[in-house]
Design a protein around this motif. Structure first.
Motif, PDB file in Angstrom:
ATOM      1  N   LEU A  36      29.110  36.883  42.171  1.00 15.24           N
ATOM      2  CA  LEU A  36      28.822  38.012  42.442  1.00 15.24           C
ATOM      3  C   LEU A  36      29.061  38.827  44.227  1.00 15.24           C
ATOM      4  N   ALA A  37      28.562  37.806  44.996  1.00 20.57           N
ATOM      5  CA  ALA A  37      29.053  37.880  46.303  1.00 20.57           C
ATOM      6  C   ALA A  37      30.361  37.968  46.616  1.00 20.57           C
ATOM      7  N   GLU A  38      31.171  36.923  46.093  1.00 27.13           N
ATOM      8  CA  GLU A  38      32.546  36.863  46.445  1.00 27.13           C
ATOM      9  C   GLU A  38      33.199  38.020  45.750  1.00 27.13           C
ATOM     10  N   MET A  39      32.899  38.597  44.728  1.00 25.57           N
ATOM     11  CA  MET A  39      33.519  40.023  44.138  1.00 25.57           C
ATOM     12  C   MET A  39      33.286  41.074  44.836  1.00 25.57           C
ATOM     13  N   GLY A  40      32.247  41.196  45.604  1.00 25.34           N
ATOM     14  CA  GLY A  40      31.563  42.485  45.911  1.00 25.34           C
ATOM     15  C   GLY A  40      31.217  42.284  47.580  1.00 25.34           C
TER      16      GLY A  40
END
Length: 413
Positions: A36-40
């Motif tokens: 989630l962090a990597e995509m957001g």
């Protein structure tokens, strides 16, 4: 665009020496959080206004966009809303824990993790013995109950029991605030404090002799009222954010349910949701996905990490974080990525509950926001240190909700 906040209560923490100087969030295996962090995009959020205590009611309300310097009335009124008690304008509502005392000290804030049935039995017993036309004990969930005092004053100092484990309880009894106002038609702060302290002392004798506590290793042997207030005046989220037409709150914690009710969210019950590490994670994930199909906004609250932090249980806290990752965030993320209508997901705690301190702390907490079409900011993992390097920097209080709700739908022009 639909919106969901997934909140792991108390997930944030401090570096722990036995973890090689990592926080539990850094140490735990959290592939879904990290994805989630990597995509957001990530950042830190100040959830506690200056001068206020870092309680879950304050932090969660601030996340939802409320100015708690104006709207705050304590946990008691939220407990009342949660259980459907219509608080009268002249009543004082206090959160009423059932706790464990021993050797003159507060041992825990939960009476040995009572079940709701056990808590109801004890609080109804106390209401029968101590209740009157001016005092009511009202059952809530597990160890969390409600004390209502007709004409009581909110201008009293009460110690949250979860903030004082191992401390002498008699030095933490209720006292009137200094220079507190005397309100027409209400008891004075001194009279209110005297009533509550008398109830605490009487409850100890009654609970000591109750059959439930005979032979119990961790007796539920005292009430501990705190965080009192009057009925609050709050706008709903629908009034604050026009894009929210319908919304839901999913939680096993009554104060969050009460906050949701005042915010205009429909509570959704999940069988097996306990507020502890044994909660039904899959049931909560399924309920959130179902609610997202019918609602614009979902607030999904999971208490387990906070309770582990209060108990000082490092291994359990890591496990609760990993459970939230695998059993809630992962299935929700996998599901909504298949939908035509975009869904914005925010992941965060409300405050830190460091396992080595066992109390709430008010430092900024890490958050991540993702939706289809957002430009990633280069953060590749979810933790306190990683999110501090994110696109949003440090947001304060209601800034988060305005940022989250004003996201642009990439499929619209």
């Amino acid at each position: 665009m639909k919106h969901i906040i997934i909140l792991g209560d108390g997930m944030s923490d401090y570096p722990v020496a036995s973890l090689g100087g990592k926080t539990p969030l850094e140490y735990a295996s959290t592939p879904a959080f990290d994805r989630l962090a990597e995509m957001g995009r990530s950042g830190l959020l100040v959830t506690v206004p200056e001068g206020m205590q870092p309680g879950s009611e304050v932090a969660n309300a601030s996340i939802l966009g409320y100015d708690m310097t104006k709207a705050y009335e304590g946990r008691g009124p939220l407990e009342a809303a949660s259980i459907g008690y219509e608080l009268a304008s002249n009543e004082l509502a206090l959160r009423c824990n059932i706790v464990t005392l021993a050797d003159g000290k507060i041992i825990n804030h939960h009476g040995g993790h009572l079940s709701s049935q056990e808590g109801r039995e004890l609080i109804e017993f106390l209401d029968k013995k101590l209740g009157s036309d001016k005092v009511k004990f009202i059952p809530g969930i597990q160890y969390r109950h409600l004390l209502v005092i007709k004409g009581g004053s909110k201008y009293i100092e009460c110690a949250p029991p979860h903030d004082h484990p191992g401390e002498e309880w008699d030095g933490l009894l209720v006292s009137p605030m200094e220079n507190a106002p005397v309100e027409e038609g209400r008891l004075t702060p001194e009279e209110t404090a005297d009533i509550i302290n008398d109830l605490i002392l009487k409850s100890q004798k009654l609970l000591e002799d109750h059959p439930f506590n005979k032979g119990r290793k961790t007796p539920a042997n005292s009430i501990w009222p705190w965080s009192g207030g009057y009925r609050p005046a709050m706008l709903t989220l629908q009034e604050m954010f026009p894009s929210i037409k319908t919304g839901a709150v999913i939680t096993a914690v009554d104060l969050i349910r009460g906050l949701g009710r005042y915010a205009g969210l429909t509570p959704i019950d999940v069988e097996g949701a306990t507020g502890l590490a044994d909660t039904d994670y899959e049931g909560k994930a399924a309920a959130a996905i179902s609610a997202l199909r019918d609602s614009d906004f979902v607030f999904l609250h999971v208490e387990a990490s906070d309770e582990a932090g209060h108990d000082g249980d490092l291994e359990l806290k890591i496990k609760t974080i990993e459970n939230l990752d695998r059993r809630i965030v992962d299935p929700i993320l996998e599901e909504v990525t298949k939908w035509d209508e975009p869904v914005a997901i925010a992941l965060m705690p409300d405050h830190a509950t460091p396992v080595e301190l066992r109390v709430h702390k008010g430092e900024p907490v890490p958050f991540t926001i993702w939706y289809k079409g957002i430009t990633p900011d280069g953060v590749s993992s979810y933790s306190e240190a990683a999110c501090a390097k994110g696109f949003y920097g440090i947001l304060k209080l209601g800034e988060f909700m305005h940022e989250f709700m004003n996201l642009k739908n990439p499929n619209q022009t």
